[in-house]
Design a protein around this motif. Structure first.
Motif, short mmCIF file in Angstrom:
data_model
loop_
_atom_site.label_atom_id
_atom_site.label_comp_id
_atom_site.label_asym_id
_atom_site.label_seq_id
_atom_site.Cartn_x
_atom_site.Cartn_y
_atom_site.Cartn_z
N ARG A 24 0.85 -1.19 0.00
CA ARG A 24 0.00 0.00 0.00
C ARG A 24 0.88 1.24 0.00
O ARG A 24 1.83 1.34 0.77
CB ARG A 24 -0.90 0.01 1.23
CG ARG A 24 -1.73 1.29 1.33
CD ARG A 24 -2.65 1.26 2.49
NE ARG A 24 -3.68 0.26 2.19
CZ ARG A 24 -4.59 -0.12 3.06
NH1 ARG A 24 -4.59 0.38 4.26
NH2 ARG A 24 -5.50 -1.02 2.73
N ALA A 25 0.55 2.18 -0.87
CA ALA A 25 1.29 3.45 -0.92
C ALA A 25 0.89 4.30 0.29
O ALA A 25 -0.28 4.35 0.67
CB ALA A 25 0.97 4.18 -2.21
N LYS A 26 1.88 4.97 0.88
CA LYS A 26 1.59 5.89 1.98
C LYS A 26 1.08 7.20 1.39
O LYS A 26 1.57 7.68 0.37
CB LYS A 26 2.83 6.13 2.82
CG LYS A 26 3.18 4.94 3.66
CD LYS A 26 4.17 5.31 4.74
CE LYS A 26 4.43 4.06 5.56
NZ LYS A 26 5.32 4.28 6.65
N LEU A 27 0.09 7.76 2.04
CA LEU A 27 -0.50 9.02 1.59
C LEU A 27 -0.29 10.10 2.63
O LEU A 27 -0.33 9.84 3.83
CB LEU A 27 -2.00 8.84 1.32
CG LEU A 27 -2.39 7.70 0.37
CD1 LEU A 27 -3.91 7.60 0.28
CD2 LEU A 27 -1.79 7.91 -1.00
N GLY A 31 -3.87 13.33 0.71
CA GLY A 31 -4.21 12.15 -0.05
C GLY A 31 -3.26 11.85 -1.20
O GLY A 31 -3.56 11.01 -2.05
N GLU A 32 -2.10 12.52 -1.21
CA GLU A 32 -1.12 12.31 -2.27
C GLU A 32 -0.10 11.26 -1.82
O GLU A 32 0.25 11.19 -0.64
CB GLU A 32 -0.41 13.62 -2.59
CG GLU A 32 -1.34 14.70 -3.08
CD GLU A 32 -0.70 16.09 -3.07
OE1 GLU A 32 0.29 16.28 -2.32
OE2 GLU A 32 -1.19 16.95 -3.78
N VAL A 33 0.39 10.47 -2.77
CA VAL A 33 1.41 9.47 -2.46
C VAL A 33 2.65 10.18 -1.95
O VAL A 33 3.13 11.13 -2.57
CB VAL A 33 1.74 8.61 -3.71
CG1 VAL A 33 2.88 7.66 -3.42
CG2 VAL A 33 0.51 7.85 -4.17
#
Length: 89
Positions: A24-27, A31-33
């Motif tokens: 999972r990408a961290k945000l 809400g941006e990667v």
């Protein structure tokens, strides 16, 4: 302790006791990667149950023979050589 943790993860993955179940990408707050991805692990048994994969009932030798037959006409020679080396078959 990070090195000990990483070594333990590698050992457990190498023996197929745990598998990677997701990334999972961290945000950030917008809400941006942002930052490193997080990897989720679970026991191989739990993953197999959740994905309706059944344990092979035969011996290691029978499993190796099945795999050799399954990859015979579809895997590249390099891929077959790699898996044979990794699995010592």
């Amino acid at each position: 302790m990070k090195t000990a943790f990483d070594n333990a993860l590698n050992e457990l993955q190498g023996t197929a006791d745990i598998v990677i179940s997701g990334v999972r990408a961290k945000l950030n707050a917008d809400g941006e990667v942002n930052g490193w991805n997080s990897t989720s692990f679970e026991t191989a048994g739990h993953w197999m149950q959740a994905n309706d994969v059944h344990r092979f009932a035969g011996s290691r030798e029978e499993a190796a023979a099945w795999l050799q037959k399954a990859m015979k006409d579809t895997w590249t020679p390099a891929a077959k050589a790699w898996i044979n080396k990794v699995l010592s078959i």
